[in-house]
Design a protein around this motif. Structure first.
Motif, short mmCIF file in Angstrom:
data_model
loop_
_atom_site.label_atom_id
_atom_site.label_comp_id
_atom_site.label_asym_id
_atom_site.label_seq_id
_atom_site.Cartn_x
_atom_site.Cartn_y
_atom_site.Cartn_z
N ALA A 128 25.58 -2.25 -1.32
CA ALA A 128 25.80 -3.53 -1.99
C ALA A 128 26.44 -3.37 -3.37
N GLY A 129 26.78 -2.12 -3.73
CA GLY A 129 27.43 -1.88 -5.01
C GLY A 129 26.48 -1.79 -6.19
N ARG A 130 25.20 -1.53 -5.93
CA ARG A 130 24.21 -1.43 -7.00
C ARG A 130 23.66 -0.01 -7.06
N GLU A 131 23.11 0.35 -8.21
CA GLU A 131 22.51 1.67 -8.38
C GLU A 131 21.15 1.72 -7.68
N PRO A 132 20.80 2.85 -7.08
CA PRO A 132 19.47 2.98 -6.47
C PRO A 132 18.36 2.93 -7.52
N THR A 133 17.22 2.47 -7.11
CA THR A 133 16.05 2.40 -7.98
C THR A 133 15.14 3.58 -7.69
N GLU A 134 14.75 4.30 -8.74
CA GLU A 134 13.88 5.46 -8.55
C GLU A 134 12.49 5.02 -8.10
N PRO A 135 11.82 5.86 -7.31
CA PRO A 135 10.46 5.52 -6.85
C PRO A 135 9.46 5.48 -7.99
N ASP A 136 8.38 4.75 -7.78
CA ASP A 136 7.24 4.70 -8.70
C ASP A 136 6.04 5.26 -7.95
N ALA A 137 5.62 6.46 -8.31
CA ALA A 137 4.55 7.16 -7.59
C ALA A 137 3.20 6.46 -7.68
N THR A 138 3.04 5.55 -8.63
CA THR A 138 1.75 4.88 -8.80
C THR A 138 1.55 3.73 -7.82
N LEU A 139 2.61 3.30 -7.15
CA LEU A 139 2.53 2.15 -6.26
C LEU A 139 2.21 2.60 -4.83
N SER A 140 1.76 1.66 -4.03
CA SER A 140 1.59 1.94 -2.61
C SER A 140 2.96 2.07 -1.96
N GLN A 141 2.98 2.59 -0.74
CA GLN A 141 4.24 2.77 -0.03
C GLN A 141 4.98 1.43 0.13
N SER A 142 4.29 0.40 0.59
CA SER A 142 4.95 -0.88 0.82
C SER A 142 5.44 -1.51 -0.47
N ALA A 143 4.61 -1.48 -1.51
CA ALA A 143 5.02 -2.07 -2.79
C ALA A 143 6.24 -1.35 -3.35
N ASP A 144 6.27 -0.03 -3.22
CA ASP A 144 7.38 0.74 -3.78
C ASP A 144 8.66 0.52 -2.97
N ILE A 145 8.54 0.38 -1.66
CA ILE A 145 9.73 0.08 -0.85
C ILE A 145 10.39 -1.20 -1.34
N LEU A 146 9.57 -2.25 -1.53
CA LEU A 146 10.13 -3.53 -1.96
C LEU A 146 10.67 -3.45 -3.38
N ARG A 147 10.01 -2.69 -4.25
CA ARG A 147 10.51 -2.54 -5.63
C ARG A 147 11.83 -1.78 -5.64
N MET A 148 11.94 -0.72 -4.81
CA MET A 148 13.19 0.03 -4.75
C MET A 148 14.31 -0.80 -4.12
N LEU A 149 13.95 -1.73 -3.24
CA LEU A 149 14.96 -2.59 -2.61
C LEU A 149 15.48 -3.65 -3.57
N THR A 150 14.57 -4.34 -4.26
CA THR A 150 14.96 -5.50 -5.07
C THR A 150 15.12 -5.18 -6.55
N GLY A 151 14.54 -4.08 -7.00
CA GLY A 151 14.59 -3.75 -8.42
C GLY A 151 13.49 -4.40 -9.24
N ARG A 152 12.57 -5.10 -8.59
CA ARG A 152 11.47 -5.74 -9.32
C ARG A 152 10.17 -5.55 -8.54
N ARG A 153 9.07 -5.60 -9.27
CA ARG A 153 7.77 -5.39 -8.64
C ARG A 153 7.45 -6.57 -7.72
N PRO A 154 7.04 -6.30 -6.48
CA PRO A 154 6.79 -7.39 -5.53
C PRO A 154 5.48 -8.10 -5.83
N SER A 155 5.35 -9.31 -5.29
CA SER A 155 4.09 -10.03 -5.38
C SER A 155 3.08 -9.41 -4.42
N ALA A 156 1.82 -9.76 -4.62
CA ALA A 156 0.78 -9.28 -3.70
C ALA A 156 1.03 -9.78 -2.29
N GLU A 157 1.51 -11.02 -2.16
CA GLU A 157 1.80 -11.58 -0.83
C GLU A 157 2.92 -10.82 -0.14
#
Length: 362
Positions: A128-157
């Motif tokens: 999509a022409g954007r820079e990749p987001t580095e992983p955050d080891a403190t997050l769960s797998q699902s939360a980090d996937i969404l954060r790396m995808l969107t660039g922002r921390r996901p909601s609990a939902e």
């Protein structure tokens, strides 16, 4: 002989049981209904891998080590060149996974669990022409996937919804990709080879390629009022209705209900388009009614692909990435089956029946 190995038993497993007549899925003794509403990616991975690795692993330990492994594997993202990024996401994902060392121990399994979670979001952002987001080891797998995808921390939902999806599709009996994984494991080639074989089977349109077209169908229908006419015309043209029918289930796919339930908190939180969900429900009702009218002797109901498409779309995944997201969850099952085969099974070597010409007598 049964073409397609229909009803042929090829393995004994402790991992999952698919009851197509009753519409029931059991994973390690727990029904999907219970598992999808309570489990996380880490807890279902711990459940499925229990007793199959060289040492016991707790859920807490797995979460910590997955977080660390994600940060380590991010270095491989640098090898994504223009040629790889021109491929469909699942092909680029497979190419990056092929760089990982083969092995049969817990470290090899950990790399393969973390790899698609890191690689797929990076591939999608670069495409999509954007820079990749580095992983955050403190997050769960699902939360980090969404954060790396969107660039922002996901909601609990959002995190819970992705957890529910990854848990729901973590294992499903001896399907084509899982069987491929077990065949490779029976040769003792290693877990990376098993996962690569499984991904290659998954990308085939008869196995894992249908969730995206569900959205295409909904876009084409447009509104609930158009559903019956559009679906009728599609069937008149001999087209398949995306998201309906399954090779195994003779009744409603239980995974569809689990994912429909997982969407509800997103709807309540205003994080998904209510009109989109209402359209989907109208299409589901119309399609099931039409299929019962036209094919009363052939049970055809909604399957896992229908609500997979809606859930992943709501979480921000582009439709061309859905097969890759499926691979993130199903890698748990592929690894578990590969280890079970390596520990308990023999080299898989079925026979074939020769139907060609015989040599002439002298």
């Amino acid at each position: 002989m049964k073409n397609g190995l229909e009803d042929v038993i090829a393995a004994e497993t402790l991992l999952s049981d698919v009851d197509g007549e009753a519409g029931r899925l059991i994973i390690r003794g727990i029904s999907l209904d219970e598992l999808a509403s309570t489990a996380t990616y880490e807890s279902v991975a711990t459940l499925l891998l229990d007793g199959l690795m060289e040492r016991p692993v707790t859920e807490t330990e797995l979460r910590q080590q997955l977080g660390f492994m994600r940060t380590q594997l991010f270095a491989h993202v640098r090898s994504l060149d223009a040629d790889l990024l021109a491929l469909p996401p699942v092909d680029a994902l497979r190419a990056l996974i092929a760089r990982l060392a083969d092995g049969e121990d817990f470290d090899a399994a950990l790399r393969l669990l973390a790899a698609p979670a890191v690689f797929l979001p990076a591939i999608l952002r670069l495409q999509a022409g954007r820079e990749p987001t580095e992983p955050d080891a403190t997050l769960s797998q699902s939360a980090d996937i969404l954060r790396m995808l969107t660039g922002r921390r996901p909601s609990a939902e959002q995190t819970s919804a992705l957890d529910a999806y990854l848990v729901t599709i973590s294992d499903h009996g001896l399907n084509a990709s899982t069987f491929a994984s077990r065949v490779i494991a029976s040769t003792r080639a290693g877990l990376t080879s098993s996962v690569l074989a499984a991904i290659s089977a998954l990308k085939g349109p008869l196995h894992g390629g249908a969730p995206g077209p569900v959205l295409d169908m909904l876009d084409a229908i447009g509104s609930g009022e158009n559903a019956r006419d559009w679906l009728t015309q599609a069937l008149d043209r001999g087209e398949r209705l995306m998201g309906f029918g399954h090779r195994i289930y003779r009744v409603r796919d239980p995974r569809a209900d689990a994912l429909k339930q997982a969407l509800r908190p997103l709807v309540s939180a205003g994080q998904v388009d209510r009109k989109r969900i209402a359209l989907a429900e109208s299409v589901e009702q119309a399609a099931v009614a039409i299929l019962r009218e036209r094919k009363p002797d052939r049970p055809l109901d909604v399957n896992v692909e229908f609500y997979t498409a809606l859930l992943l779309d709501a979480l921000g995944f582009p439709r061309e990435s859905f097969t890759g997201v499926f691979a993130i969850g199903r890698t748990i099952g592929w690894i578990a089956h590969a280890r079970e085969q390596a520990l308990e099974g023999r080299l898989i070597r079925p026979r074939s029946v020769y139907v060609g010409p015989l040599p002439r007598a002298a």
